[in-house]
Design a protein around this motif. Structure first.
Motif, PDB file in Angstrom:
ATOM      1  N   GLU A  31     103.925  58.593 121.936  1.00  0.00           N
ATOM      2  CA  GLU A  31     105.235  58.487 121.281  1.00  0.00           C
ATOM      3  C   GLU A  31     105.677  59.802 120.627  1.00  0.00           C
ATOM      4  O   GLU A  31     106.811  59.926 120.189  1.00  0.00           O
ATOM      5  N   LEU A  32     104.796  60.808 120.602  1.00  0.00           N
ATOM      6  CA  LEU A  32     105.131  62.081 119.933  1.00  0.00           C
ATOM      7  C   LEU A  32     105.385  63.167 120.974  1.00  0.00           C
ATOM      8  O   LEU A  32     104.728  63.215 122.021  1.00  0.00           O
ATOM      9  N   ASP A  33     106.344  64.045 120.684  1.00  0.00           N
ATOM     10  CA  ASP A  33     106.712  65.037 121.697  1.00  0.00           C
ATOM     11  C   ASP A  33     107.074  66.391 121.097  1.00  0.00           C
ATOM     12  O   ASP A  33     107.826  67.162 121.697  1.00  0.00           O
TER      13      ASP A  33
ATOM     14  N   VAL B 157      97.977  64.525 122.207  1.00  0.00           N
ATOM     15  CA  VAL B 157      99.152  64.109 121.442  1.00  0.00           C
ATOM     16  C   VAL B 157      99.486  62.667 121.860  1.00  0.00           C
ATOM     17  O   VAL B 157      99.613  62.396 123.057  1.00  0.00           O
TER      18      VAL B 157
ATOM     19  N   ALA C  78     102.003  66.706 114.661  1.00  0.00           N
ATOM     20  CA  ALA C  78     102.738  66.150 115.793  1.00  0.00           C
ATOM     21  C   ALA C  78     103.772  65.168 115.249  1.00  0.00           C
ATOM     22  O   ALA C  78     103.474  64.371 114.349  1.00  0.00           O
ATOM     23  N   VAL C  79     104.994  65.275 115.793  1.00  0.00           N
ATOM     24  CA  VAL C  79     106.094  64.404 115.332  1.00  0.00           C
ATOM     25  C   VAL C  79     106.929  63.964 116.532  1.00  0.00           C
ATOM     26  O   VAL C  79     106.678  64.382 117.661  1.00  0.00           O
ATOM     27  N   ARG C  80     107.954  63.119 116.233  1.00  0.00           N
ATOM     28  CA  ARG C  80     108.935  62.783 117.268  1.00  0.00           C
ATOM     29  C   ARG C  80     110.019  63.848 117.234  1.00  0.00           C
ATOM     30  O   ARG C  80     110.572  64.130 116.176  1.00  0.00           O
ATOM     31  N   HIS C  81     110.320  64.367 118.415  1.00  0.00           N
ATOM     32  CA  HIS C  81     111.338  65.404 118.485  1.00  0.00           C
ATOM     33  C   HIS C  81     112.683  64.901 117.969  1.00  0.00           C
ATOM     34  O   HIS C  81     113.419  65.611 117.286  1.00  0.00           O
TER      35      HIS C  81
ATOM     36  N   CYS D 215     104.262  61.718 110.646  1.00  0.00           N
ATOM     37  CA  CYS D 215     103.668  62.768 111.473  1.00  0.00           C
ATOM     38  C   CYS D 215     102.170  62.509 111.543  1.00  0.00           C
ATOM     39  O   CYS D 215     101.624  61.707 110.796  1.00  0.00           O
TER      40      CYS D 215
ATOM     41  N   HIS E 250     108.596  56.334 113.344  1.00  0.00           N
ATOM     42  CA  HIS E 250     109.671  57.268 112.956  1.00  0.00           C
ATOM     43  C   HIS E 250     109.467  57.674 111.508  1.00  0.00           C
ATOM     44  O   HIS E 250     109.092  56.840 110.686  1.00  0.00           O
TER      45      HIS E 250
END
Ligand code: AMP
Ligand code: MG
Length: 406
Positions: free
Chosen positions: A107-109, A104, A61-64, A95, A92
């Protein structure tokens, strides 16, 4: 005996039966005891579904916006399994290794599949192409909102609906209890399946047909009341016993005009009030129906195809009403005839038919010999309805088809 009784048109006959039938009162049962029963309350979502942003993949899972900026190499902040919550934040450039079914973090999307990753020590390289926001995330509330109606009262608890009820915590549900049905075969010519019939005897197939139909209906349980000779005393005894213990009694044979057709008289002697006798249908014309208190009694004409047709057209809708179904009449198919159908009478005919053209059409079973021809019935998929006024239906005519099963 009532002779020359006027034939009630089919629609009025079916309506007379349904009018006389009352829904059973609902009971509350543990979900495990309610499989297949008809639900008598709406089932609603106790929380949004999914209840959290659910990872739909094993992966990262990460920030888009990190992905959108072209970042592909992330420091792995930790691992989150299904059934756990992540405490802390993922910054930032970081992951989170995540399993399918894990929540999730807010803050992750975006999630990338493990198959599209390469680990290098504490770092992970994602082989993401065009990144999509929310990819591989089954979002909170995407399936339904809290309080939304998921199952409507009046539907049976099929396995898929049981799953829904379980998922929203419906540990006990309001349903209709199992309807108790007695099946009795009458006729002095009948012997049981395992017996060797004398040349002038036949084996009872009607009660086997009805018991088998009930074996496919989870919300009703049938018990067999025996093969009874056309003897008033024996019939009275069997019918009175069946009436004591059941919500519905179905007796086949003995309702027509023969001297040995005692059923209508005997049912009246047992206190059953007649609500229908004879309908303008073929087969099944002499159908008899009555009520005693909350119990319903069907006298079905003994010819096997008559039993099959009157069961589908009268008994099943009546049972569905008793069970609390919202749609009492079964769904019908409308299909073109693959072969012509003819009749010479003004009755509504239920003709045994088969699917043709891979189910896109229907055709009468060739060589059908009428209501005694259970061999043709055994080759059929259901009943083709030939309306009262019709005489010749050319191939291509769209007809109602009532399949034995859906
Ligand atoms: P009934 O309605 O008693 O006049 O019977 C009509 C025809 O259906 C007769 O030829 C009976 O022998 C036949 N029949 C009646 N009951 C059964 C049964 N349980 N199984 C097979 N055929 C039956
Ligand atoms: Mg008979």
């Amino acid at each position: 005996m009532e002779k020359n009784v006027a034939l009630t048109p089919f629609a009025a006959a079916q309506a007379a039966v349904l009018r006389a039938i009352k829904q059973l009162s609902p009971v509350r049962l543990p979900l495990e005891k309610a499989f297949g029963l008809v639900l008598r309350e709406h089932i609603r979502a106790d929380r949004p579904l999914p209840p959290f942003n659910r990872s739909a993949m094993d992966g990262y899972a990460v920030r888009h916006d990190d992905l959108a900026k072209g970042l592909r190499r992330f420091r792995c902040a930790g691992t989150l399994e299904a059934g756990a919550a992540w405490r802390g934040t993922v910054r930032h450039g970081e992951c989170l290794k995540i399993m399918t079914g894990a929540p999730v973090p807010p803050e992750l999307d975006a999630v990338e599949q493990v198959e599209k990753s390469r680990t290098e020590g504490a770092f992970v390289e994602l082989l993401t192409g065009e990144p999509e926001r929310w990819q591989h995330i089954h979002r909170r509330g995407a399936d339904c909102k809290k309080g939304e109606r998921l199952i409507t009262a009046g539907e049976p608890l099929s396995p898929a609906r049981v799953a829904v009820a379980a998922a929203v915590g419906a540990a006990a549900v309001r349903v209709t209890r199992v309807i108790r049905v007695a099946v009795i075969a009458s006729g002095s010519e009948l012997v049981g399946t395992a017996k060797k019939p004398a040349p002038y005897q036949i084996r009872d197939s009607n009660s086997r047909f009805l018991m088998a139909r009930f074996s496919e209906i989870p919300w009703a349980a049938a018990s067999f009341g025996g093969v009874i000779k056309d003897d008033p005393r024996a019939l009275r005894r069997a019918l009175a016993a069946a009436l004591k213990k059941n919500d519905v009694v179905i007796v086949t044979g003995g309702v027509s005009m023969g001297e040995r057709d005692h059923i209508p008289e005997i049912l009246k002697e047992c206190g059953v009030k007649n609500r229908l006798y004879k309908s303008a249908i073929r087969p099944g014309k002499p159908i008899w129906f009555g009520v005693k208190g909350a119990a319903a009694v069907f006298g079905l004409p003994g010819n096997p195809v008559s039993v099959a047709a009157t069961f589908s057209e009268f008994v099943l809708p009546a049972l569905r009403k008793m069970a609390g179904y919202a749609s009492v009449i079964l769904p019908v198919l409308r299909l073109p005839l693959a072969a012509p159908a003819k009749k010479k009478h003004a009755l509504r005919e239920f003709r045994v038919g088969c699917y043709a053209n891979g189910g896109a059409a229907v055709a009468p079973v060739p060589g059908y010999q009428g209501s005694g021809d259970f061999v043709s019935a055994g080759r059929s998929d259901g009943l083709i309805v030939i309306p009262e006024e019709a005489r010749e239906l050319p191939a291509g005519t769209v007809v109602e088809f009532h399949p034995w099963r859906f």
